[in-house]
Design a protein around this motif. Structure first.
Motif, PDB file in Angstrom:
ATOM      1  N   HIS A  60     -12.680  33.470  80.722  1.00 48.28           N
ATOM      2  CA  HIS A  60     -13.781  32.823  81.435  1.00 48.28           C
ATOM      3  C   HIS A  60     -14.704  32.082  80.460  1.00 48.28           C
ATOM      4  CE1 HIS A  60     -12.812  34.765  85.260  1.00 48.28           C
ATOM      5  NE2 HIS A  60     -12.599  35.863  84.570  1.00 48.28           N
ATOM      6  N   ASP A  61     -14.423  32.215  79.162  1.00 48.71           N
ATOM      7  CA  ASP A  61     -15.232  31.582  78.128  1.00 48.71           C
ATOM      8  C   ASP A  61     -14.548  30.299  77.656  1.00 48.71           C
ATOM      9  OD1 ASP A  61     -17.404  31.978  75.832  1.00 48.71           O
ATOM     10  OD2 ASP A  61     -15.519  31.398  74.867  1.00 48.71           O
ATOM     11  N   ALA A  62     -15.306  29.212  77.545  1.00 50.73           N
ATOM     12  CA  ALA A  62     -14.715  27.906  77.240  1.00 50.73           C
ATOM     13  C   ALA A  62     -14.003  27.894  75.892  1.00 50.73           C
ATOM     14  CB  ALA A  62     -15.798  26.825  77.280  1.00 50.73           C
ATOM     15  N   LEU A  63     -14.609  28.461  74.862  1.00 48.45           N
ATOM     16  CA  LEU A  63     -13.975  28.453  73.546  1.00 48.45           C
ATOM     17  C   LEU A  63     -12.732  29.341  73.518  1.00 48.45           C
ATOM     18  CD1 LEU A  63     -17.063  28.509  71.143  1.00 48.45           C
ATOM     19  CD2 LEU A  63     -15.562  26.578  71.697  1.00 48.45           C
ATOM     20  N   ASP A  64     -12.812  30.493  74.160  1.00 45.54           N
ATOM     21  CA  ASP A  64     -11.648  31.372  74.211  1.00 45.54           C
ATOM     22  C   ASP A  64     -10.507  30.732  75.010  1.00 45.54           C
ATOM     23  OD1 ASP A  64     -12.992  33.180  72.697  1.00 45.54           O
ATOM     24  OD2 ASP A  64     -12.999  34.800  74.166  1.00 45.54           O
ATOM     25  N   ARG A  65     -10.844  29.949  76.023  1.00 47.58           N
ATOM     26  CA  ARG A  65      -9.803  29.243  76.780  1.00 47.58           C
ATOM     27  C   ARG A  65      -9.083  28.234  75.889  1.00 47.58           C
ATOM     28  NH1 ARG A  65      -9.895  29.448  82.446  1.00 47.58           N
ATOM     29  NH2 ARG A  65      -9.150  27.282  82.590  1.00 47.58           N
ATOM     30  N   LEU A  66      -9.809  27.549  75.043  1.00 47.67           N
ATOM     31  CA  LEU A  66      -9.185  26.611  74.112  1.00 47.67           C
ATOM     32  C   LEU A  66      -8.242  27.342  73.157  1.00 47.67           C
ATOM     33  CD1 LEU A  66     -12.171  24.244  73.226  1.00 47.67           C
ATOM     34  CD2 LEU A  66     -10.176  23.705  74.636  1.00 47.67           C
ATOM     35  N   THR A  67      -8.681  28.508  72.688  1.00 48.15           N
ATOM     36  CA  THR A  67      -7.822  29.306  71.811  1.00 48.15           C
ATOM     37  C   THR A  67      -6.567  29.740  72.539  1.00 48.15           C
ATOM     38  OG1 THR A  67      -9.744  30.120  70.574  1.00 48.15           O
ATOM     39  CG2 THR A  67      -7.707  31.403  70.410  1.00 48.15           C
ATOM     40  N   PHE A  68      -6.725  30.193  73.781  1.00 48.84           N
ATOM     41  CA  PHE A  68      -5.568  30.610  74.564  1.00 48.84           C
ATOM     42  C   PHE A  68      -4.597  29.454  74.767  1.00 48.84           C
ATOM     43  CE2 PHE A  68      -3.599  30.927  78.810  1.00 48.84           C
ATOM     44  CZ  PHE A  68      -2.762  32.017  78.568  1.00 48.84           C
ATOM     45  N   GLU A  69      -5.110  28.282  75.067  1.00 50.34           N
ATOM     46  CA  GLU A  69      -4.232  27.134  75.299  1.00 50.34           C
ATOM     47  C   GLU A  69      -3.491  26.747  74.020  1.00 50.34           C
ATOM     48  OE1 GLU A  69      -6.711  24.155  77.100  1.00 50.34           O
ATOM     49  OE2 GLU A  69      -7.225  25.483  78.787  1.00 50.34           O
ATOM     50  N   ARG A  70      -4.158  26.873  72.888  1.00 52.54           N
ATOM     51  CA  ARG A  70      -3.483  26.599  71.616  1.00 52.54           C
ATOM     52  C   ARG A  70      -2.368  27.617  71.373  1.00 52.54           C
ATOM     53  NH1 ARG A  70      -4.442  29.134  67.098  1.00 52.54           N
ATOM     54  NH2 ARG A  70      -6.513  29.809  67.762  1.00 52.54           N
ATOM     55  N   LEU A  71      -2.653  28.873  71.634  1.00 51.41           N
ATOM     56  CA  LEU A  71      -1.641  29.913  71.439  1.00 51.41           C
ATOM     57  C   LEU A  71      -0.470  29.733  72.390  1.00 51.41           C
ATOM     58  CD1 LEU A  71      -4.008  33.003  71.053  1.00 51.41           C
ATOM     59  CD2 LEU A  71      -2.580  31.993  69.261  1.00 51.41           C
ATOM     60  N   LEU A  72      -0.776  29.396  73.637  1.00 47.66           N
ATOM     61  CA  LEU A  72       0.297  29.200  74.607  1.00 47.66           C
ATOM     62  C   LEU A  72       1.191  28.037  74.176  1.00 47.66           C
ATOM     63  CD1 LEU A  72       1.537  30.100  77.269  1.00 47.66           C
ATOM     64  CD2 LEU A  72      -0.027  28.552  78.456  1.00 47.66           C
ATOM     65  N   GLY A  73       0.589  26.988  73.629  1.00 47.08           N
ATOM     66  CA  GLY A  73       1.377  25.861  73.156  1.00 47.08           C
ATOM     67  C   GLY A  73       2.285  26.219  71.993  1.00 47.08           C
ATOM     68  N   GLN A  74       1.913  27.243  71.221  1.00 46.44           N
ATOM     69  CA  GLN A  74       2.733  27.687  70.089  1.00 46.44           C
ATOM     70  C   GLN A  74       3.796  28.697  70.496  1.00 46.44           C
ATOM     71  OE1 GLN A  74      -0.224  29.370  67.516  1.00 46.44           O
ATOM     72  NE2 GLN A  74      -1.047  27.390  66.851  1.00 46.44           N
ATOM     73  N   ALA A  75       3.621  29.316  71.649  1.00 41.98           N
ATOM     74  CA  ALA A  75       4.466  30.451  72.033  1.00 41.98           C
ATOM     75  C   ALA A  75       5.842  29.999  72.509  1.00 41.98           C
ATOM     76  CB  ALA A  75       3.780  31.265  73.124  1.00 41.98           C
ATOM     77  N   ASP A  76       6.830  30.815  72.196  1.00 44.36           N
ATOM     78  CA  ASP A  76       8.167  30.675  72.775  1.00 44.36           C
ATOM     79  C   ASP A  76       8.265  31.431  74.088  1.00 44.36           C
ATOM     80  OD1 ASP A  76       9.758  29.381  70.441  1.00 44.36           O
ATOM     81  OD2 ASP A  76       8.720  31.063  69.493  1.00 44.36           O
ATOM     82  N   VAL A  77       7.521  32.536  74.166  1.00 45.51           N
ATOM     83  CA  VAL A  77       7.631  33.468  75.293  1.00 45.51           C
ATOM     84  C   VAL A  77       6.232  33.854  75.754  1.00 45.51           C
ATOM     85  CG1 VAL A  77       8.437  35.753  76.029  1.00 45.51           C
ATOM     86  CG2 VAL A  77       9.821  34.399  74.432  1.00 45.51           C
TER      87      VAL A  77
END
Length: 454
Positions: free
Chosen positions: A256-273
């Motif tokens: 629900h936090d804007a900065l944490d959402r950006l971090t999550f989106e970066r991680l998801l873009g790096q993830a295979d699974v």
């Protein structure tokens, strides 16, 4: 057992010739109305065969897959053996089966907000005796509905026959055990693993909690994957974290936090699974529905699980293994089998653990196919659909008890956790040339930064 493993392989689209590579060792079984030891062993074997198929597809010889039925049974109860300290209690003081005016109901109150929801409906209670008096004034179905409507977790005890006629039972029983699909986007990626560590270089984002998803990602970590578990601020699982964070980095993000959402989106873009166990509509409500996940991570292997299936009126309902056992007739069958005067659950949380190994197998199947087609894919599983597979495998008549655990069952190395030293049981799965090995000990939630390889 061969028929059960064959059905798991069919659900995973694994070729039949792999079955010949499997050997089961040890005699005896956990005491239960159902074939829990067979079920445990077959689910672990299915994950092992998925690894064997991955290796074969990469030009390696087909390895032997050996499952120790006795160790499989023990791992389904828990693998960690603390040295000089104790695990936190498994259950909240109010989590229990209670007799309502017309039958039995289970309240699941381990999470603070779930307990608050139950007490919102029933009133504050200091112990189970006080709660039992309040529950006895309710019809079980009415109380189940009221607690669920308040955001809590409860399940009326139903028989298998009753579940068969229930709208949710009909919906989930029509679903496949593993619902697999393929994405259109192609992302070519080389295999970075080896026979010794087939998932080396694979990044796994773990958005799962108690208990099936963490079991799956623990196995993936043991095969060399880089597993990053994410939890929201404040979430704790004190009795389970030492058991299921083995081999993982654990961080916290507030989506629900804007900065944490950006971090999550970066991680998801790096993830295979991505493995996620939120309720069916939770990621959608956060803005991360399936289409958005594919956009952020083309080629993603996206595996989800929930309690009661992905269709039907309960598809978004909160649930846990013990509740699903009540809903689907398993606890009622145990009560009849034992001639007991109260619900009798399985001796271990077999729905969670078996689903966990099937999730891991689904991930490996998706990765195997992506290596050749370049396409990502998805799979969906549920505890309730796993329950159907267990029930339909049949009830046990007579079986020998398992030999008691001894020191010889423990791995020789000491695991140094934040809570103290511990031993692990030796793994129940042996894939020749591919030892299960975890680079990290179990660790606390939120102990790492939100980054792969942290």
């Amino acid at each position: 057992m061969p028929e059960l493993l064959s059905s798991f392989c069919a659900a995973l689209d694994l070729p039949d010739h792999l079955l010949a590579a499997t050997t089961f060792q040890a005699v005896g079984a956990l005491p239960s109305a159902y074939a829990v030891t067979d079920f445990a062993s077959a689910s672990i074997a299915a994950a092992g065969l998925a690894v064997a198929h991955l290796l074969q597809q990469q030009g390696q010889p087909l390895p032997a897959v050996i499952v120790d039925r006795r160790l499989a049974s023990f791992w389904f109860a828990g693998s960690l053996r603390p040295l000089g300290w104790r695990l936190a209690p498994a259950w909240d003081a109010l989590a229990a089966d209670y007799q309502a005016a017309d039958g039995w109901i289970r309240l699941h109150t381990n999470a603070r907000h779930h307990r608050a929801s139950a007490e919102q409906v029933l009133g504050a209670c200091s112990d189970r005796a006080a709660m039992a008096q309040k529950v006895a004034q309710w019809q079980a179905g009415d109380l189940e509905s009221a607690i669920v409507a308040a955001g809590g977790c409860a399940a009326q005890m139903r028989s298998w026959a009753q579940w068969q006629t229930h709208p949710q039972g009909q919906a989930v029983n029509a679903e496949p055990l593993v619902q697999r699909s393929h994405a259109d986007t192609q992302v070519r990626q080389p295999w970075l693993g080896s026979a010794a560590q087939p998932l080396a270089g694979i990044k796994v984002l773990d958005l799962t909690r108690i208990l099936a998803g963490p079991v799956a990602t623990r196995l993936l970590a043991g095969l060399g994957a880089d597993v990053l578990r994410l939890d929201p601020p404040g979430w704790e699982e004190p009795s389970l974290v030492p058991e299921i964070t083995l081999g993982k980095h654990c961080a916290r993000l507030d989506l629900h936090d804007a900065l944490d959402r950006l971090t999550f989106e970066r991680l998801l873009g790096q993830a295979d699974v991505l493995v996620h166990g939120y309720r069916g509509d939770a990621l959608e409500r956060l803005g991360y529905g399936a289409e958005e996940r594919r956009r952020l991570a083309p080629g993603l292997i996206d595996v989800s699980l929930n309690a009661y299936g992905c269709s039907g009126p309960w598809r978004h309902r909160r649930g846990f293994d013990s509740l699903v056992q009540m809903s689907t007739g398993i606890a009622a069958a145990g009560m009849q089998w034992q001639s007991a005067d109260k619900p009798v659950p399985l001796p271990v949380q077999a729905l969670d653990h078996a689903t966990g190994y099937l999730i891991a197998a689904s991930v490996i199947r998706g990765l195997t196919e992506r290596l050749h087609s370049g396409r990502g894919g998805s799979a969906r599983l549920s505890l309730a659909r796993t329950a159907k597979a267990l029930v339909e495998h049949g009830q046990v008549t007579v079986d020998l008890p398992l030999a008691a655990e001894t020191g010889a069952d423990l791995a020789s190395a000491v695991e140094h956790t934040p809570w103290g030293p511990a031993h692990r049981l030796s793994p129940p799965l042996c894939i020749r040339g591919t030892p299960l090995q975890w680079a990290l000990p179990a660790n606390e939630l939120g102990s790492a930064i939100a980054a792969f390889g942290a």
